[in-house]
Design a protein around this motif. Structure first.
Motif, mmCIF file in Angstrom:
data_model
loop_
_atom_site.group_PDB
_atom_site.id
_atom_site.type_symbol
_atom_site.label_atom_id
_atom_site.label_comp_id
_atom_site.label_asym_id
_atom_site.label_seq_id
_atom_site.Cartn_x
_atom_site.Cartn_y
_atom_site.Cartn_z
ATOM 1 N N ALA A 13 -120.560 -87.822 13.499
ATOM 2 C CA ALA A 13 -120.139 -86.563 13.665
ATOM 3 C C ALA A 13 -120.851 -85.899 12.729
ATOM 4 N N LEU A 14 -121.907 -85.393 12.899
ATOM 5 C CA LEU A 14 -122.933 -84.343 12.131
ATOM 6 C C LEU A 14 -122.648 -83.061 12.271
ATOM 7 N N PHE A 15 -122.247 -82.433 11.039
ATOM 8 C CA PHE A 15 -122.180 -80.801 11.181
ATOM 9 C C PHE A 15 -123.494 -80.367 10.770
ATOM 10 N N LEU A 16 -124.028 -79.558 10.973
ATOM 11 C CA LEU A 16 -125.238 -78.850 10.508
ATOM 12 C C LEU A 16 -124.598 -77.237 9.961
ATOM 13 N N GLY A 17 -124.223 -77.197 9.008
ATOM 14 C CA GLY A 17 -123.335 -75.997 8.684
ATOM 15 C C GLY A 17 -121.940 -76.203 9.371
ATOM 16 N N ASP A 18 -121.186 -75.609 9.973
ATOM 17 C CA ASP A 18 -120.186 -75.783 10.533
ATOM 18 C C ASP A 18 -120.332 -75.935 12.109
ATOM 19 N N PRO A 96 -127.160 -75.849 7.734
ATOM 20 C CA PRO A 96 -127.386 -75.552 9.030
ATOM 21 C C PRO A 96 -128.859 -75.346 9.427
ATOM 22 N N GLU A 97 -129.870 -75.092 8.248
ATOM 23 C CA GLU A 97 -131.204 -74.881 8.918
ATOM 24 C C GLU A 97 -131.699 -76.473 9.002
ATOM 25 N N SER A 98 -130.902 -77.405 9.239
ATOM 26 C CA SER A 98 -131.596 -78.704 9.229
ATOM 27 C C SER A 98 -131.839 -78.785 10.815
ATOM 28 N N ALA A 99 -131.101 -78.007 11.544
ATOM 29 C CA ALA A 99 -131.298 -77.905 12.865
ATOM 30 C C ALA A 99 -132.587 -77.428 13.332
ATOM 31 N N ASP A 100 -133.353 -76.700 12.547
ATOM 32 C CA ASP A 100 -134.921 -76.268 12.622
ATOM 33 C C ASP A 100 -135.799 -77.384 12.624
ATOM 34 N N ARG A 101 -135.115 -78.527 12.170
ATOM 35 C CA ARG A 101 -136.046 -79.658 11.680
ATOM 36 C C ARG A 101 -136.079 -80.987 12.981
ATOM 37 N N ILE A 102 -134.861 -80.588 14.020
ATOM 38 C CA ILE A 102 -134.824 -81.338 14.807
ATOM 39 C C ILE A 102 -135.712 -81.843 15.812
ATOM 40 N N ASP A 112 -127.260 -80.251 21.564
ATOM 41 C CA ASP A 112 -126.861 -78.712 21.276
ATOM 42 C C ASP A 112 -125.756 -78.938 20.075
ATOM 43 N N LEU A 113 -125.590 -77.748 19.695
ATOM 44 C CA LEU A 113 -124.721 -77.447 18.445
ATOM 45 C C LEU A 113 -123.303 -76.909 19.150
ATOM 46 N N PHE A 114 -122.290 -77.279 18.825
ATOM 47 C CA PHE A 114 -120.907 -77.167 19.080
ATOM 48 C C PHE A 114 -119.814 -76.413 18.087
ATOM 49 N N ASP A 115 -119.146 -75.288 18.261
ATOM 50 C CA ASP A 115 -118.106 -75.123 17.341
ATOM 51 C C ASP A 115 -117.360 -76.527 17.275
ATOM 52 N N PHE A 116 -116.381 -76.919 16.486
ATOM 53 C CA PHE A 116 -115.441 -78.184 16.138
ATOM 54 C C PHE A 116 -114.606 -78.093 17.579
ATOM 55 N N ASP A 117 -113.991 -76.946 17.674
ATOM 56 C CA ASP A 117 -112.741 -76.996 18.583
ATOM 57 C C ASP A 117 -113.453 -77.015 20.010
ATOM 58 N N HIS A 118 -114.290 -76.415 20.298
ATOM 59 C CA HIS A 118 -115.072 -76.536 21.479
ATOM 60 C C HIS A 118 -115.588 -77.829 22.081
ATOM 61 N N PHE A 119 -116.095 -78.510 20.906
ATOM 62 C CA PHE A 119 -116.488 -79.851 21.258
ATOM 63 C C PHE A 119 -115.354 -80.693 21.532
ATOM 64 N N LEU A 120 -114.273 -80.682 20.892
ATOM 65 C CA LEU A 120 -112.931 -81.344 21.076
ATOM 66 C C LEU A 120 -112.473 -80.995 22.690
ATOM 67 N N ALA A 121 -112.446 -79.890 22.858
ATOM 68 C CA ALA A 121 -112.122 -79.487 24.464
ATOM 69 C C ALA A 121 -113.225 -79.658 25.397
ATOM 70 N N LEU A 122 -114.226 -80.267 25.315
ATOM 71 C CA LEU A 122 -115.203 -80.543 26.160
ATOM 72 C C LEU A 122 -114.501 -81.738 27.201
ATOM 73 N N GLU A 123 -114.561 -81.486 28.482
ATOM 74 C CA GLU A 123 -114.169 -82.431 29.408
ATOM 75 C C GLU A 123 -115.160 -83.519 29.690
#
Length: 145
Positions: A13-18, A96-102, A112-123
Motif C-alpha cells: 500500500a504505497l502512499f504518495l504523500g497522503d 507526492p511528486e513521485s507520481a510524476d515519475r510513474i 490512479d491515486l485515492f484518498d485512503f478512506d475512498h480506497f477502503l470504501a471502493l466496492e
C-alpha cells in the motif's frame, strides 16, 4: 500467524504523500480479481526476500524505485489463493511528486491515486486489503502526521 518457508508474494500500500496508488486490474475472466482495484506487488521470483519481491514488482508495474526507508510497516498474511502459503504486506510512503515519475507497465488497465478512506470504501477493490489496512491503522495509527 506462523510463517514457515518462503513467502509466495508481496504487496504494498504505497502512499504518495497522503494518496494511495492503485492499479485497475485487467478485465480478463481467467485472472484473479479481474477489473478490481489492486495494490502494486506480485509473486516471488527465485530466492527473493519480501522486500526484494515488492520492490521489483513496484518497479515493473509503475516504474518507481522503493527505498527501504520508505517502508512504514510490514506484516505477514495467509495467502488468499493458496491457504498453506503466506504473503507479505507492506505500507510505504514516498513524496507526492513521485507520481510524476510513474511509468505504467504492461499489467492492468490504468493507475490512479485515492484518498485512503475512498480506497477502503471502493466496492471494486481486492477484498482482502480492507482488513490488512485496518490492521495497519490499528497497530500504528496510520500515516505519520
Amino acid at each position: 500467524m506462523t510463517t514457515t518457508g518462503q513467502h509466495d508474494g508481496a504487496k504494498v500500500a504505497l502512499f504518495l504523500g497522503d494518496k494511495l496508488v492503485s492499479i485497475l486490474r485487467d478485465d480478463i475472466p481467467t485472472i484473479s480479481y479481474p477489473n478490481l482495484w489492486d495494490l502494486p506487488g506480485g509473486g516471488r521470483e527465485g530466492d527473493e526476500n519480501t522486500f526484494q519481491t515488492v520492490a521489483r514488482e513496484l518497479e515493473e508495474e509503475l516504474g518507481l524505485v522503493l527505498p527501504s526507508e520508505a517502508v512504514l510497516w510490514e506484516s505477514a498474511f495467509r495467502s488468499v489463493s493458496e491457504p498453506t502459503a503466506w504473503v507479505a504486506f507492506f505500507v510505504a510512503q514516498m513524496p507526492p511528486e513521485s507520481a510524476d515519475r510513474i511509468v505504467f507497465g504492461n499489467e492492468g488497465q490504468r493507475w490512479d491515486l485515492f484518498d485512503f478512506d475512498h480506497f477502503l470504501a471502493l466496492e471494486n477493490r481486492v477484498p482482502s486489503y480492507g482488513a490488512r489496512l485496518q490492521k495497519w491503522v490499528a497497530q500504528t495509527g496510520g500515516l505519520p502526521r
